[in-house]
Design a protein around this motif. Structure first.
Motif, PDB file in Angstrom:
ATOM      1  N   TYR A  98       0.811  -1.214   0.000  1.00 49.85           N
ATOM      2  CA  TYR A  98       0.000   0.000   0.000  1.00 49.85           C
ATOM      3  C   TYR A  98       0.847   1.268   0.000  1.00 49.85           C
ATOM      4  O   TYR A  98       0.366   2.361  -0.318  1.00 49.85           O
ATOM      5  N   SER A  99       2.131   1.171   0.357  1.00 55.48           N
ATOM      6  CA  SER A  99       3.005   2.351   0.376  1.00 55.48           C
ATOM      7  C   SER A  99       3.144   2.978  -1.007  1.00 55.48           C
ATOM      8  O   SER A  99       3.511   4.144  -1.140  1.00 55.48           O
ATOM      9  N   GLU A 100       2.806   2.189  -2.061  1.00 52.95           N
ATOM     10  CA  GLU A 100       2.863   2.747  -3.406  1.00 52.95           C
ATOM     11  C   GLU A 100       1.758   3.772  -3.626  1.00 52.95           C
ATOM     12  O   GLU A 100       1.875   4.644  -4.489  1.00 52.95           O
ATOM     13  N   ASP A 101       0.663   3.684  -2.860  1.00 49.22           N
ATOM     14  CA  ASP A 101      -0.454   4.623  -2.992  1.00 49.22           C
ATOM     15  C   ASP A 101      -0.574   5.549  -1.785  1.00 49.22           C
ATOM     16  O   ASP A 101      -0.970   6.706  -1.925  1.00 49.22           O
ATOM     17  N   TYR A 102      -0.286   5.010  -0.609  1.00 48.96           N
ATOM     18  CA  TYR A 102      -0.446   5.780   0.618  1.00 48.96           C
ATOM     19  C   TYR A 102       0.821   5.623   1.458  1.00 48.96           C
ATOM     20  O   TYR A 102       1.183   4.517   1.849  1.00 48.96           O
ATOM     21  N   ALA A 103       1.485   6.727   1.757  1.00 48.61           N
ATOM     22  CA  ALA A 103       2.699   6.681   2.568  1.00 48.61           C
ATOM     23  C   ALA A 103       2.538   7.631   3.754  1.00 48.61           C
ATOM     24  O   ALA A 103       2.332   8.838   3.574  1.00 48.61           O
ATOM     25  N   LEU A 104       2.569   7.099   4.967  1.00 47.54           N
ATOM     26  CA  LEU A 104       2.499   7.919   6.174  1.00 47.54           C
ATOM     27  C   LEU A 104       3.923   8.129   6.683  1.00 47.54           C
ATOM     28  O   LEU A 104       4.543   7.218   7.228  1.00 47.54           O
ATOM     29  N   SER A 105       4.449   9.325   6.490  1.00 48.71           N
ATOM     30  CA  SER A 105       5.846   9.574   6.849  1.00 48.71           C
ATOM     31  C   SER A 105       6.023   9.836   8.343  1.00 48.71           C
ATOM     32  O   SER A 105       7.007   9.426   8.951  1.00 48.71           O
ATOM     33  N   LYS A 106       5.016  10.503   8.980  1.00 46.64           N
ATOM     34  CA  LYS A 106       5.158  10.885  10.390  1.00 46.64           C
ATOM     35  C   LYS A 106       4.533   9.859  11.342  1.00 46.64           C
ATOM     36  O   LYS A 106       4.932   9.738  12.483  1.00 46.64           O
ATOM     37  N   ASN A 107       3.505   9.159  10.852  1.00 45.92           N
ATOM     38  CA  ASN A 107       2.753   8.243  11.716  1.00 45.92           C
ATOM     39  C   ASN A 107       2.690   6.847  11.099  1.00 45.92           C
ATOM     40  O   ASN A 107       1.607   6.319  10.838  1.00 45.92           O
ATOM     41  N   GLU A 149      -1.714  13.914   6.832  1.00 46.05           N
ATOM     42  CA  GLU A 149      -1.174  13.954   8.191  1.00 46.05           C
ATOM     43  C   GLU A 149      -1.076  15.400   8.654  1.00 46.05           C
ATOM     44  O   GLU A 149      -0.558  16.268   7.942  1.00 46.05           O
ATOM     45  N   GLU A 150      -1.594  15.669   9.843  1.00 41.98           N
ATOM     46  CA  GLU A 150      -1.453  16.973  10.478  1.00 41.98           C
ATOM     47  C   GLU A 150      -0.883  16.748  11.863  1.00 41.98           C
ATOM     48  O   GLU A 150      -1.600  16.542  12.838  1.00 41.98           O
ATOM     49  N   GLY A 151       0.424  16.763  11.952  1.00 39.47           N
ATOM     50  CA  GLY A 151       1.090  16.394  13.199  1.00 39.47           C
ATOM     51  C   GLY A 151       0.854  14.923  13.482  1.00 39.47           C
ATOM     52  O   GLY A 151       1.150  14.057  12.656  1.00 39.47           O
ATOM     53  N   GLU A 152       0.287  14.633  14.643  1.00 42.02           N
ATOM     54  CA  GLU A 152      -0.016  13.245  14.996  1.00 42.02           C
ATOM     55  C   GLU A 152      -1.424  12.837  14.556  1.00 42.02           C
ATOM     56  O   GLU A 152      -1.822  11.690  14.749  1.00 42.02           O
ATOM     57  N   ASN A 153      -2.146  13.799  13.974  1.00 42.36           N
ATOM     58  CA  ASN A 153      -3.510  13.513  13.544  1.00 42.36           C
ATOM     59  C   ASN A 153      -3.539  13.051  12.079  1.00 42.36           C
ATOM     60  O   ASN A 153      -2.746  13.506  11.253  1.00 42.36           O
ATOM     61  N   ILE A 154      -4.470  12.175  11.801  1.00 40.92           N
ATOM     62  CA  ILE A 154      -4.643  11.667  10.424  1.00 40.92           C
ATOM     63  C   ILE A 154      -6.070  11.987   9.984  1.00 40.92           C
ATOM     64  O   ILE A 154      -7.035  11.764  10.727  1.00 40.92           O
ATOM     65  N   ARG A 155      -6.175  12.545   8.771  1.00 43.34           N
ATOM     66  CA  ARG A 155      -7.490  12.854   8.214  1.00 43.34           C
ATOM     67  C   ARG A 155      -7.633  12.142   6.868  1.00 43.34           C
ATOM     68  O   ARG A 155      -6.711  12.130   6.064  1.00 43.34           O
ATOM     69  N   VAL A 156      -8.817  11.567   6.662  1.00 45.32           N
ATOM     70  CA  VAL A 156      -9.096  10.856   5.412  1.00 45.32           C
ATOM     71  C   VAL A 156     -10.202  11.604   4.666  1.00 45.32           C
ATOM     72  O   VAL A 156     -11.298  11.790   5.202  1.00 45.32           O
ATOM     73  N   LYS A 157      -9.874  12.061   3.448  1.00 42.60           N
ATOM     74  CA  LYS A 157     -10.837  12.791   2.628  1.00 42.60           C
ATOM     75  C   LYS A 157     -11.540  11.845   1.664  1.00 42.60           C
ATOM     76  O   LYS A 157     -10.898  11.068   0.961  1.00 42.60           O
ATOM     77  N   VAL A 158     -12.868  11.947   1.635  1.00 37.58           N
ATOM     78  CA  VAL A 158     -13.678  11.141   0.712  1.00 37.58           C
ATOM     79  C   VAL A 158     -14.341  12.091  -0.280  1.00 37.58           C
ATOM     80  O   VAL A 158     -14.842  13.152   0.098  1.00 37.58           O
ATOM     81  N   PHE A 159     -14.357  11.687  -1.549  1.00 32.81           N
ATOM     82  CA  PHE A 159     -14.848  12.565  -2.605  1.00 32.81           C
ATOM     83  C   PHE A 159     -16.164  12.044  -3.191  1.00 32.81           C
ATOM     84  O   PHE A 159     -16.505  10.866  -3.081  1.00 32.81           O
ATOM     85  N   GLU A 160     -16.883  12.975  -3.814  1.00 31.27           N
ATOM     86  CA  GLU A 160     -18.077  12.588  -4.544  1.00 31.27           C
ATOM     87  C   GLU A 160     -17.684  11.657  -5.690  1.00 31.27           C
ATOM     88  O   GLU A 160     -16.545  11.665  -6.141  1.00 31.27           O
ATOM     89  N   ASN A 161     -18.644  10.870  -6.151  1.00 33.88           N
ATOM     90  CA  ASN A 161     -18.345   9.889  -7.192  1.00 33.88           C
ATOM     91  C   ASN A 161     -18.320  10.537  -8.582  1.00 33.88           C
ATOM     92  O   ASN A 161     -19.077  10.196  -9.480  1.00 33.88           O
ATOM     93  N   ASP A 162     -17.458  11.529  -8.719  1.00 30.15           N
ATOM     94  CA  ASP A 162     -17.261  12.162 -10.025  1.00 30.15           C
ATOM     95  C   ASP A 162     -15.789  12.527 -10.162  1.00 30.15           C
ATOM     96  O   ASP A 162     -14.990  12.314  -9.257  1.00 30.15           O
ATOM     97  N   LYS A 163     -15.429  13.069 -11.275  1.00 29.19           N
ATOM     98  CA  LYS A 163     -14.017  13.365 -11.549  1.00 29.19           C
ATOM     99  C   LYS A 163     -13.583  14.742 -11.037  1.00 29.19           C
ATOM    100  O   LYS A 163     -12.422  15.103 -11.146  1.00 29.19           O
ATOM    101  N   LYS A 164     -14.521  15.498 -10.475  1.00 33.25           N
ATOM    102  CA  LYS A 164     -14.189  16.849 -10.018  1.00 33.25           C
ATOM    103  C   LYS A 164     -13.525  16.843  -8.652  1.00 33.25           C
ATOM    104  O   LYS A 164     -12.986  17.852  -8.210  1.00 33.25           O
ATOM    105  N   LYS A 165     -13.583  15.734  -7.966  1.00 34.58           N
ATOM    106  CA  LYS A 165     -13.005  15.576  -6.632  1.00 34.58           C
ATOM    107  C   LYS A 165     -13.591  16.573  -5.631  1.00 34.58           C
ATOM    108  O   LYS A 165     -12.864  17.186  -4.847  1.00 34.58           O
TER     109      LYS A 165
END
Length: 800
Positions: A587-596, A694-710
């Motif tokens: 999964y590091s190829e798509d998602y890499a957590l450098s701080k956490n 990553e925001e310091g020790e906090n992790i946030r996951v963004k979810v997008f609408e099902n379109d290409k506009k993100k």
């Protein structure tokens, strides 16, 4: 054909005939008026309906005249037959869900509402409309067709809280077939989550959306109504908005139910059933029942497709062969003397349907050879050789051309051989002069067999002498599939060489902490048991830290060069089974957590945390389909749900969000999905890959609408992000396929010769496949396919 003695009187006709009104005796006097006054329009319609719905035999004899196999015996009587057997296989199949149980759908009330099976009959060349797509109401070509999924599946109120597995793929295939035949017809599929099941099904889904522009509508269908023109209005709820749309034809994708006599069979044989009346068996002993000598196979064990049923049949046969191998007895075999030379003519008949399994290059090569042969032999080609129109033509050709031998190249010889021999008998051609070849054996196989048969006909000696097959089999891969196949072949009496590239056997079972099968089995204990069985079996030779380098020789007499610890050894073997496992996407190829880094793990690492009582997170986000390509990894959704339920057991207050591209759980795993929802696990669709920040020790996951506009749909805070990584083909697949001279599919899994009817044989004779080397599958499915491959290999090696 009508015979008086076959006209039966029925005492229990439920609706008596309408009595026609007559003139009274007084009114008949002194006139010539008709005594019978006839029916009114209402009475005539009622009488016609009564007659058409009777469905009783009136002894007209038409069915006997139309039945080529002469299977109808009017004066046959029931009889009880006692059969002594050492084993019993219960394979009663399944029942189609009766859509009348959902009156809102209007089935049997509206002519243009039909089931998926009825629609397949319409598509068939020998169906009611000769393969034309017409709607039953008025015989018109439909311009808008709707499919409604999950009719009688995934419904707890209907006692069917399971996924029927095959419905979505059937709807995809049928909708694509519509677009191929009627390009301008609009097709919509109403669903509650599309779940393509089986190898190649995800590509089918993509093809349906992108190439054929089939519209997929995720909605809850509420009601169907028919207007005077026969059109069907669908009322449905989509995103809490009520909508209506008219269609010319509606197809109900009805689910699978247990056979109606399941309880009777269970009582008679004292075998167990689950709450849906399907058979119960354990994960490591699939198809076994509590009753010794009684086995189950196919859809009686639960919803499954044809390849799975065929694998189950092979699995059961392998167990019965093991059970009976030491039983004394003699089977009488009648062998007809071989004819040396025939003075007449040979005809060649080709079923073009079988060509669909060949690549374009193979197809052109094969057709080129057939065209060359047409200069010397009578050659006929049919879209479907097995339908009546074609079989009649074969009979006529045999008679007109005065043929004394025929060769039929069909899609699957095992199921069609009897049919072609029977119809040839009608042209006075003996069965021994009818050869049915399997196109799916691959070009090398069928062209070689075709040449051999033609040489035999012309009195030429066969080009190859019969070789003595080596009574051993090599298994490549020492995971559960490889171990299972090895133990089965050893039981059957063959010597086995089990080759594993790592330092120990077990595959994924080594790193498993609990199983997702529902059985209370500890993986480490089961692995220890399997290793003990293998190591104590003198017929199995385990070769660790080893690679296959070269394969020479012929089927039945392979010479395999193996590299072990820098040294080369050569082993003779009669057959080979490929049982390589899969790799895990990084999964590091798509998602890499450098701080956490410790806050981002995969499902297998989560499983370890839970098993070792080290789990402590309060906000968990699971991201599905990480690294998934054009296929479904099959296990990921169920693994995520099982881990989520385990978390809820140890930490009920933990918030769990599962971000998915469509939940894919099949058969009885639907119950786990329902349980997870009940316990508060949230499932959020995320067709576009989410972003992890990553925001310091906090992790946030963004979810997008099902379109290409993100456009951002939601943001989730997380203590722990779990990446559900895909199972990807082993990096060894390409090298081993080249060494074995067998084919891989587009996704780099091993390619079987026929994905539908022969899922364990590869395109080089004597080489077979099972487990994850074939395609990602569950533990139960791996074990079943391993035994099926072992059975096929055993038959190949032991048959001269």
């Amino acid at each position: 054909m009508k015979k008086d003695k076959f006209i039966t009187e029925f005492d229990d006709i439920p609706t008596p005939r309408h009595k026609m009104r007559e003139l009274s005796l007084e009114e008949r006097k002194l006139n010539f008026k008709e005594v019978e006054l006839g029916f009114t329009e209402e009475e005539a319609i009622a009488e016609a309906k009564r007659c058409l719905s009777c469905r009783r035999c009136i002894g007209c004899g038409l069915c006997l005249a139309e039945c080529d196999p002469k299977a109808i015996i009017y004066d046959d009587k029931p009889e009880t037959i006692d059969i002594k057997a050492d084993a019993i296989i219960l394979a009663p199949g399944f029942e189609e869900f009766n859509p009348r149980r959902i009156p809102e759908l209007g089935y049997s009330k509206f002519y243009n509402v039909i089931t998926g099976i009825e629609f397949e009959r319409i598509l068939s060349d020998n169906g009611p409309y000769g393969g034309l797509i017409l709607r039953p109401f008025d015989g018109e070509i439909p311009e808008k067709i709707a499919f409604i999924q999950c009719v009688g599946s995934r419904e707890e109120m209907l006692a069917a809280n399971y996924c029927s597995s095959i419905c979505c793929v059937n709807a995809l295939k049928n909708s694509i077939e519509i677009k191929k035949r009627l390009k301008n017809t609009e097709v919509k599929i109403f669903h509650r989550g599309i779940r393509p099941f089986g190898k190649g099904s995800e590509l089918l889904f993509i093809e349906a959306k992108e190439k054929y522009t089939i519209d997929f509508v995720e909605a809850e269908v509420k009601n169907l109504q028919q207007d005077d023109s026969g059109n069907i209005k669908i009322e449905y709820l989509q995103n809490n908005e009520e909508k209506k749309e008219k269609f010319d034809l509606v197809v109900l994708s009805t689910g699978i139910q247990a056979p109606r006599d399941a309880k009777k069979l269970s009582r008679m044989l004292k075998t167990g059933l689950n709450k849906y009346n399907f058979s119960i068996n354990k994960s490591f002993l699939p198809c076994y029942t509590e009753k010794e000598g009684v086995f189950t196979a196919g859809a009686f064990n639960g919803p499954m497709d044809i390849p799975s049923c065929i694998a189950e049949a092979g699995n059961v046969v392998s167990h019965i062969c093991s059970m009976l191998k030491n039983k004394k007895g003699k089977i009488e075999v009648s062998v007809k003397p071989e004819k040396g030379k025939y003075d007449g003519r040979t005809g060649i008949f080709l079923c073009k349907y079988g060509l669909k399994t060949l690549s374009k290059t193979e197809m052109m090569e094969f057709l080129g050879v057939i065209d060359e042969l047409s200069e010397a032999y009578p050659v006929k080609k049919y879209d479907y050789a097995c339908v009546k129109k074609s079989t009649d033509d074969i009979i006529n050709t045999i008679r007109e051309e005065n043929l004394d031998r025929i060769i039929i190249c069909s899609c699957y010889s095992e199921s069609h051989s009897g049919l072609f021999k029977d119809i040839s008998a009608d042209a006075n051609l003996k069965p021994e002069f009818v050869d049915v070849l399997d196109i799916n054996s691959g070009n090398g196989g069928i062209l070689s067999k075709l040449k051999t048969l033609l040489d035999k006909k012309n009195g030429k000696p066969e080009s190859k002498t019969r070789i003595e097959k080596v009574k051993s089999c090599m298994i490549i891969g020492g995971g559960v599939s490889g171990i299972t196949a090895s133990l089965k072949l050893a039981e059957l009496g063959l010597d086995v060489f089990l080759v594993e590239k790592k330092e120990k056997l077990g595959g994924r079972l080594i790193d498993s902490y609990y199983l997702i099968t529902g059985d209370e089995i500890k993986p480490e204990e089961k692995l220890e048991e399997l290793n003990e069985k293998v190591n104590n079996n003198e017929k199995i030779k385990v070769i660790l830290n080893s690679y296959i380098e070269e394969v020479k020789g012929e089927p039945g007499n392979f010479s395999v060069k193996i590299k072990s610890d820098g040294k080369f050894n050569e082993i003779k073997t009669g057959g080979i089974i490929v049982a390589i496992g899969t790799s895990i996407y990084r999964y590091s190829e798509d998602y890499a957590l450098s701080k956490n880094k410790n806050k981002g793990i995969n499902q297998y690492e989560l499983e370890k945390l839970i098993a070792e009582n080290k789990f402590s997170a309060k906000k968990v986000v699971m991201i599905q389909c990480v690294g998934a390509r054009n296929y479904c990894s099959r296990l990921c959704c169920t693994e995520a749900i099982v881990n989520a339920l385990k978390i809820k057991q140890v930490s009920p207050d933990t918030d769990i969000i599962v971000l998915h591209k469509g939940i894919r759980v099949f058969d009885f795993d639907e119950e786990l999905y329902s349980e997870a929802i009940e316990k508060g696990v949230k499932f959020v669709e995320s067709v576009i890959d989410p972003e992890v920040e990553e925001e310091g020790e906090n992790i946030r996951v963004k979810v997008f609408e099902n379109d290409k506009k993100k456009n951002v749909k939601a943001i989730y805070d997380a203590d722990l992000v779990v990446f559900n990584v895909a199972s990807i083909p082993s990096e060894d697949n390409k090298k081993i396929a080249d060494v074995l001279n067998v084919s891989l599919d587009k996704e780099m899994f091993f390619k079987e010769i026929d994905p539908l009817l022969n899922p364990v044989e590869l395109d080089r004779e004597g080489i077979f496949v099972c487990g994850m080397a074939h395609y990602p599958k569950t533990l139960r499915e791996c074990i079943i396919q391993a035994n099926a491959a072992a059975e096929k290999a055993f038959l190949f090696i032991t048959n001269p």
